[in-house]
Design a protein around this motif. Structure first.
Motif, short mmCIF file in Angstrom:
data_model
loop_
_atom_site.label_atom_id
_atom_site.label_comp_id
_atom_site.label_asym_id
_atom_site.label_seq_id
_atom_site.Cartn_x
_atom_site.Cartn_y
_atom_site.Cartn_z
N THR A 27 8.29 1.41 4.56
CA THR A 27 9.20 2.26 4.48
C THR A 27 8.45 3.97 4.27
O THR A 27 7.24 3.90 3.91
N LYS A 28 9.27 4.76 4.76
CA LYS A 28 8.98 6.01 4.39
C LYS A 28 10.07 6.72 3.63
O LYS A 28 11.09 6.97 3.92
N THR A 29 9.54 7.51 2.50
CA THR A 29 10.59 8.22 1.68
C THR A 29 9.91 9.54 1.44
O THR A 29 8.90 9.94 1.28
N VAL A 30 11.02 10.57 1.85
CA VAL A 30 10.75 12.04 1.95
C VAL A 30 11.53 12.88 0.89
O VAL A 30 12.80 12.60 1.08
N LEU A 31 10.97 13.63 0.06
CA LEU A 31 11.64 14.48 -0.95
C LEU A 31 11.33 15.94 -0.13
O LEU A 31 10.36 16.48 -0.27
N LEU A 56 1.02 -1.21 -0.08
CA LEU A 56 0.03 0.00 0.00
C LEU A 56 0.69 1.19 0.06
O LEU A 56 1.74 1.43 0.79
N LYS A 57 0.66 2.12 -1.03
CA LYS A 57 1.53 3.20 -1.05
C LYS A 57 0.60 4.64 -0.83
O LYS A 57 -0.41 4.79 -1.53
N ILE A 58 0.99 5.25 0.15
CA ILE A 58 0.24 6.50 0.38
C ILE A 58 1.20 7.77 0.15
O ILE A 58 2.33 7.59 0.71
N THR A 71 5.98 13.02 0.55
CA THR A 71 6.22 11.88 1.47
C THR A 71 5.66 10.59 0.90
O THR A 71 4.25 10.75 0.46
N SER A 72 6.09 9.65 1.05
CA SER A 72 5.42 8.31 0.48
C SER A 72 5.69 7.21 1.55
O SER A 72 6.84 6.81 2.05
N LEU A 73 4.46 6.56 1.87
CA LEU A 73 4.87 5.72 2.81
C LEU A 73 4.44 4.25 2.01
O LEU A 73 3.26 4.29 1.53
N ASP A 74 5.19 3.21 2.11
CA ASP A 74 5.13 1.97 1.40
C ASP A 74 4.75 1.01 2.58
O ASP A 74 5.82 0.66 3.10
N LEU A 75 3.68 0.52 2.95
CA LEU A 75 3.17 -0.39 3.76
C LEU A 75 2.92 -2.03 3.26
O LEU A 75 2.26 -1.98 2.26
N LEU A 76 3.62 -2.98 3.61
CA LEU A 76 3.53 -4.24 3.31
C LEU A 76 2.32 -4.76 3.49
O LEU A 76 1.64 -4.85 4.74
N THR A 77 1.64 -5.42 2.56
CA THR A 77 0.15 -6.06 3.02
C THR A 77 0.13 -7.57 3.03
O THR A 77 1.33 -8.15 2.35
N GLU A 78 -0.72 -8.19 3.26
CA GLU A 78 -0.63 -9.59 3.39
C GLU A 78 -0.78 -10.16 1.62
O GLU A 78 -1.57 -9.61 0.85
N SER A 79 -0.03 -11.14 1.43
CA SER A 79 -0.04 -11.69 0.37
C SER A 79 -1.65 -12.10 -0.01
O SER A 79 -2.21 -12.87 0.59
#
Length: 376
Positions: free
Chosen positions: A307-311, A276-278, A352-360
């Protein structure tokens, strides 16, 4: 129309597209330049030239023009499926007449080709057939950021939109500022959320030789020995997973006009996992405490690998350069407090991008997948 070097032309750009794994779009001469127009009654040689160009790119290696391509070392056809009839010519006297000549001839010869009109159909219906219409916007940072809702009320019937040129220009942009990039990110979130009607988008211009600047800003700057990406280039990296992703119904609950956000699910081709990318753009000068709540997506109970990625940068007018190419670049980190409900601090003037791992294999589409409440 524009100064060009015949050492880099149609064939070379088809090769470049192929090397990049990108699908080319050929914008050809429709008999209209900045100062001159060919009358529709005499435009047929230009139409034939376009048909010959299509045969050169797509024709069999034993066809008249396909054999020329083969002799140049490329016997296989190029994957050319899109053409644009001219560029920014919609309001020229002969455009519609010329356009229809090209449209009819190309559809007869190559019915699978998608044809792009220069006329903007985002606010009214076109008066001529097209598969796509072109939309260009060069403007200030505040104006482009405000256009995040540009396509919210566009008709979903008729041709799709191709936002083929967009960028912040002028004093807000410099030669590639953070401020410009964040406004473009806000605009792109709007395009992403309207991807049922906006099928394609491209920042412009892509490349500039630092020794021959004709336009500012550009995404990638190079000289004979070095290159770097501007902040606008790095914004593109935040949206690379958007193509083929699933757009979620994300609600941003805030009184602030400086925040925009979107949410998608996408599959990582490297690890095969679904994320999930927010994405959140803060176009204001204050920190924002953002409460994120995710429901119904089957998030991984461990949320490991999130992860969290920020520009961002210390000054909105910061730019990259040959001497400091990484002054404004994405900063990735592990998301320590990753959870279905969490509080995230969003920096001023940031993407800001939040990438959250979901259940397969357990993604469900809820009524509201992500909601956020902000206090500023």
């Amino acid at each position: 129309m524009y100064w060009t070097d015949d050492g880099l032309g149609y064939f070379e750009f088809l090769q470049l597209s192929e090397d990049l794994g990108a699908r080319p779009i050929w914008v050809f001469n429709n008999g209209i330049s900045h100062r001159d127009e060919v009358d529709t009654t005499t435009v047929s040689p230009f139409v034939q030239e376009a048909l010959d160009g299509l045969e050169f790119a797509r024709g069999a290696s034993d066809s008249k023009w396909g054999s020329v391509r083969a002799a140049m070392g490329h016997p296989e056809p190029f994957d050319l499926k899109y053409v644009a009839v001219g560029n920014e010519d919609c309001w020229k006297k002969n455009y519609r007449g010329n356009y229809l000549k090209f449209y009819d001839a190309i559809k007869r010869a190559c019915p699978d080709i998608k044809i792009i009109s220069n006329c903007d159909g985002s606010s009214h219906f076109l008066d001529h057939p097209a598969d796509y219409y072109d939309f260009h916007i060069y403007t200030s940072a505040s104006h482009l950021f405000s256009m995040t809702h540009q396509f919210d009320h566009t008709s979903r019937s008729g041709p799709k939109a191709f936002v083929s040129e967009y960028a912040v220009t002028g004093k807000d942009a410099g030669t590639g500022s953070l401020l410009a990039a964040l406004a473009e990110a806000g605009f792109l979130i709007g395009l992403e959320k309207n991807s049922d009607i906006v099928e394609m988008a491209s920042y412009a211009p892509l490349f500039v030789n630092d020794n021959d600047r004709r336009w500012n800003p550009d995404a990638i700057v190079f000289n004979s020995s070095m290159h770097y990406g501007t902040p606008s280039y790095w914004v593109q990296k935040f949206f690379r997973e958007s193509s083929g992703a699933t757009l979620l119904d994300a609600n941003l609950q805030t009184n602030s006009s400086s925040l925009v956000a979107s949410a998608i699910t996408w599959t990582n081709s490297v690890d095969g996992e679904t994320y999930l990318k927010i994405k959140i753009v803060n176009f204001g000068n204050r920190h924002v405490s953002l409460e994120v709540s995710v429901d119904g997506l089957g998030l991984n109970s461990q949320l490991s690998g999130s992860t969290k990625t920020v520009l961002t940068s210390s000054n909105v007018m910061d730019e990259n350069s040959f001497t400091n190419p990484n002054k404004v670049v994405p900063d990735p980190s592990l998301l320590e407090n990753a959870d279905k409900d969490m509080n995230i601090i969003i920096a001023p003037y940031s993407l800001t991008s939040l990438d959250l791992l979901t259940e397969s294999n357990s993604i469900r589409m809820p009524q509201t997948d992500s909601s956020a409440r902000s206090s500023i």
